[in-house]
Design an enzyme around this catalytic site. Structure first.
Site, short mmCIF file in Angstrom:
data_model
loop_
_atom_site.label_atom_id
_atom_site.label_comp_id
_atom_site.label_asym_id
_atom_site.label_seq_id
_atom_site.Cartn_x
_atom_site.Cartn_y
_atom_site.Cartn_z
N SER A 29 0.82 -1.22 0.00
CA SER A 29 0.00 0.00 0.00
C SER A 29 0.85 1.27 0.00
O SER A 29 1.81 1.40 0.77
CB SER A 29 -0.91 0.00 1.23
OG SER A 29 -1.59 1.24 1.30
N LYS A 80 -13.47 -4.81 2.05
CA LYS A 80 -14.40 -3.73 1.67
C LYS A 80 -15.87 -4.12 1.78
O LYS A 80 -16.72 -3.27 2.04
CB LYS A 80 -14.10 -3.24 0.25
CG LYS A 80 -12.80 -2.47 0.17
CD LYS A 80 -12.53 -1.98 -1.22
CE LYS A 80 -11.23 -1.20 -1.27
NZ LYS A 80 -10.90 -0.77 -2.64
N ASP A 116 -14.27 5.24 -3.10
CA ASP A 116 -13.73 4.63 -4.33
C ASP A 116 -14.50 5.11 -5.56
O ASP A 116 -13.92 5.39 -6.60
CB ASP A 116 -13.86 3.10 -4.26
CG ASP A 116 -12.69 2.46 -3.53
OD1 ASP A 116 -11.62 3.08 -3.40
OD2 ASP A 116 -12.87 1.30 -3.08
N ARG A 167 -15.94 -13.08 -13.03
CA ARG A 167 -15.55 -14.50 -13.23
C ARG A 167 -16.60 -15.42 -12.60
O ARG A 167 -17.08 -16.36 -13.24
CB ARG A 167 -14.18 -14.73 -12.58
CG ARG A 167 -13.74 -16.16 -12.60
CD ARG A 167 -12.41 -16.32 -11.90
NE ARG A 167 -12.44 -15.88 -10.49
CZ ARG A 167 -11.42 -15.96 -9.67
NH1 ARG A 167 -10.27 -16.45 -10.11
NH2 ARG A 167 -11.52 -15.55 -8.42
P1 ATR Z 1 -11.46 -5.37 -4.37
O1 ATR Z 1 -11.81 -4.90 -3.00
O2 ATR Z 1 -10.14 -4.80 -4.86
O3 ATR Z 1 -12.54 -5.18 -5.37
P2 ATR Z 1 -12.16 -8.15 -4.07
O4 ATR Z 1 -13.40 -7.70 -3.37
O5 ATR Z 1 -11.37 -9.26 -3.44
O6 ATR Z 1 -11.15 -6.95 -4.23
O7 ATR Z 1 -12.54 -8.52 -5.57
C1 ATR Z 1 -11.65 -9.11 -6.44
C2 ATR Z 1 -12.27 -9.21 -7.84
O8 ATR Z 1 -11.28 -9.76 -8.73
C3 ATR Z 1 -13.48 -10.13 -7.92
O9 ATR Z 1 -14.36 -9.61 -8.88
C4 ATR Z 1 -12.85 -11.45 -8.40
O10 ATR Z 1 -13.74 -12.30 -9.09
P3 ATR Z 1 -14.56 -13.47 -8.32
O11 ATR Z 1 -15.76 -12.80 -7.75
O12 ATR Z 1 -14.88 -14.45 -9.38
O13 ATR Z 1 -13.64 -14.01 -7.26
C5 ATR Z 1 -11.84 -10.91 -9.38
N1 ATR Z 1 -10.78 -11.87 -9.70
C6 ATR Z 1 -9.79 -12.29 -8.91
N2 ATR Z 1 -8.99 -13.17 -9.58
C7 ATR Z 1 -9.53 -13.31 -10.83
C8 ATR Z 1 -9.17 -14.07 -11.99
N3 ATR Z 1 -8.10 -14.86 -12.01
N4 ATR Z 1 -9.94 -13.94 -13.09
C9 ATR Z 1 -11.02 -13.12 -13.10
N5 ATR Z 1 -11.40 -12.38 -12.03
C10 ATR Z 1 -10.68 -12.48 -10.90
#
Ligand code: ATR
Length: 281
Positions: A29, A80, A116, A167
């Site tokens: 961070s 979050k 955000d 995803r």
């Molecule tokens: P943030 O607070 O930064 O939004 P998060 O709440 O952990 O972090 O969300 C991560 C996002 O990245 C989610 O939309 C996740 O998709 P899933 O809901 O399917 O988990 C997405 N993400 C993480 N790895 C991924 C991957 N390899 N391919 C596609 N989406 C991915």
């Protein structure tokens, strides 16, 4: 410095530390550099630091910070959405997004906000002054904490259409327009936003290929490290307009500062500090 839950639990209250960001992982961070520059610029004698807080520690950590007279907190991955259940009140920005990234601790109460979304809109306006969000069709990839805030902010900004792709389709909240096919959704969008964590590692493979993109499209990646993400490499190759998440990091941070202190954020100092921190990282 990098603190943990145990540090908070054993806090002696003597340090001037009154603000922080909770996350896991958190070492990457750049918020401390940005917020500490703002505190110095405004002659506020306190510090902002990083705390590695696990999901099972989140609620207790927020209560400890409140009892230790912290001014406020930021929450980042993976807190979050879970953070919604750990505060006493939610501002409508957090309610609209279904996620929060900022907590104001005042009069023994923890209030959750989301900066955000407004930070994203300010970032897009700053980076692409010619892009009128009102007439824009947006595709948001990822519906985690950041994606939810961006979707809500785009709707508030009056975007022509906001389509989401995730995803795991079952995680998409009801009421949103869901992309049936990713290539089709990309073809129909003016602005494409990556709010997934894909790209945090430079070896990740972009979800979108250059062949899907056109020069008149705008591509915003909320990731700022690496500076050129796999998605932005593809967008550049297609001749599309590109930006990374640096500007969103700055503007969400400035809005959080304004909520904590009820005064304008010293945005130029914050920007300079971020540039320096990103260079040194
Ligand atoms: P943030 O607070 O930064 O939004 P998060 O709440 O952990 O972090 O969300 C991560 C996002 O990245 C989610 O939309 C996740 O998709 P899933 O809901 O399917 O988990 C997405 N993400 C993480 N790895 C991924 C991957 N390899 N391919 C596609 N989406 C991915």
């Amino acid at each position: 410095m990098l603190y943990t839950f145990d540090d908070l639990a054993e806090w002696n209250g003597d340090t001037p530390l009154r603000l922080g960001v909770f996350g896991a992982p958190i070492a990457h961070s750049l918020s401390p550099q940005m917020q500490n520059a703002a505190l110095i610029a405004c002659d506020l004698p306190m510090r902002y630091e990083r705390f590695h807080i696990r999901p099972d520690e989140l609620s207790a950590a927020i209560h400890l910070a409140r009892d230790l007279n912290f001014v406020g907190l930021n929450l980042t991955v993976p807190h979050k959405i879970a953070g919604l259940r750990c505060v006493d009140k939610l501002d409508r920005s957090a309610l609209a997004a279904g996620a929060l990234n900022t907590i104001v601790l005042r009069d023994g109460t923890a209030v959750g906000f989301n900066t955000d979304g407004s930070g994203f809109v300010a970032a897009v306006r700053e980076v692409w002054s010619g892009l009128e969000l009102k007439n824009t069709r947006v595709l948001v990839l990822g519906i985690g904490g950041a994606g939810r805030a961006i979707v809500a902010a785009c709707a508030t900004a009056g975007c022509d259409k906001v389509v989401v792709w995730n995803r795991t389709r079952t995680k998409i909240p009801d009421g949103l327009v869901v992309a049936e096919s990713l290539p089709e959704a990309v073809a129909q969008a003016d602005l494409i936003v990556n709010a997934t964590s894909v790209g945090l590692s430079a070896s990740d493979v972009s979800l979108i290929d250059r062949a899907m993109l056109r020069p008149e499209q705008f591509v915003y990646d909320t990731i700022y490290r690496p500076v050129v993400t796999p998605l932005l490499t593809e967008a550049r190759a297609a001749g599309a307009k590109c930006a990374n998440g640096f500007s969103m990091l700055l503007h969400q941070g400035a809005r959080a500062f304004e909520l904590w202190f009820d005064r304008a954020a010293p945005i130029d100092e914050m920007r300079r500090a971020l540039w320096l921190a990103a260079e040194a990282a």
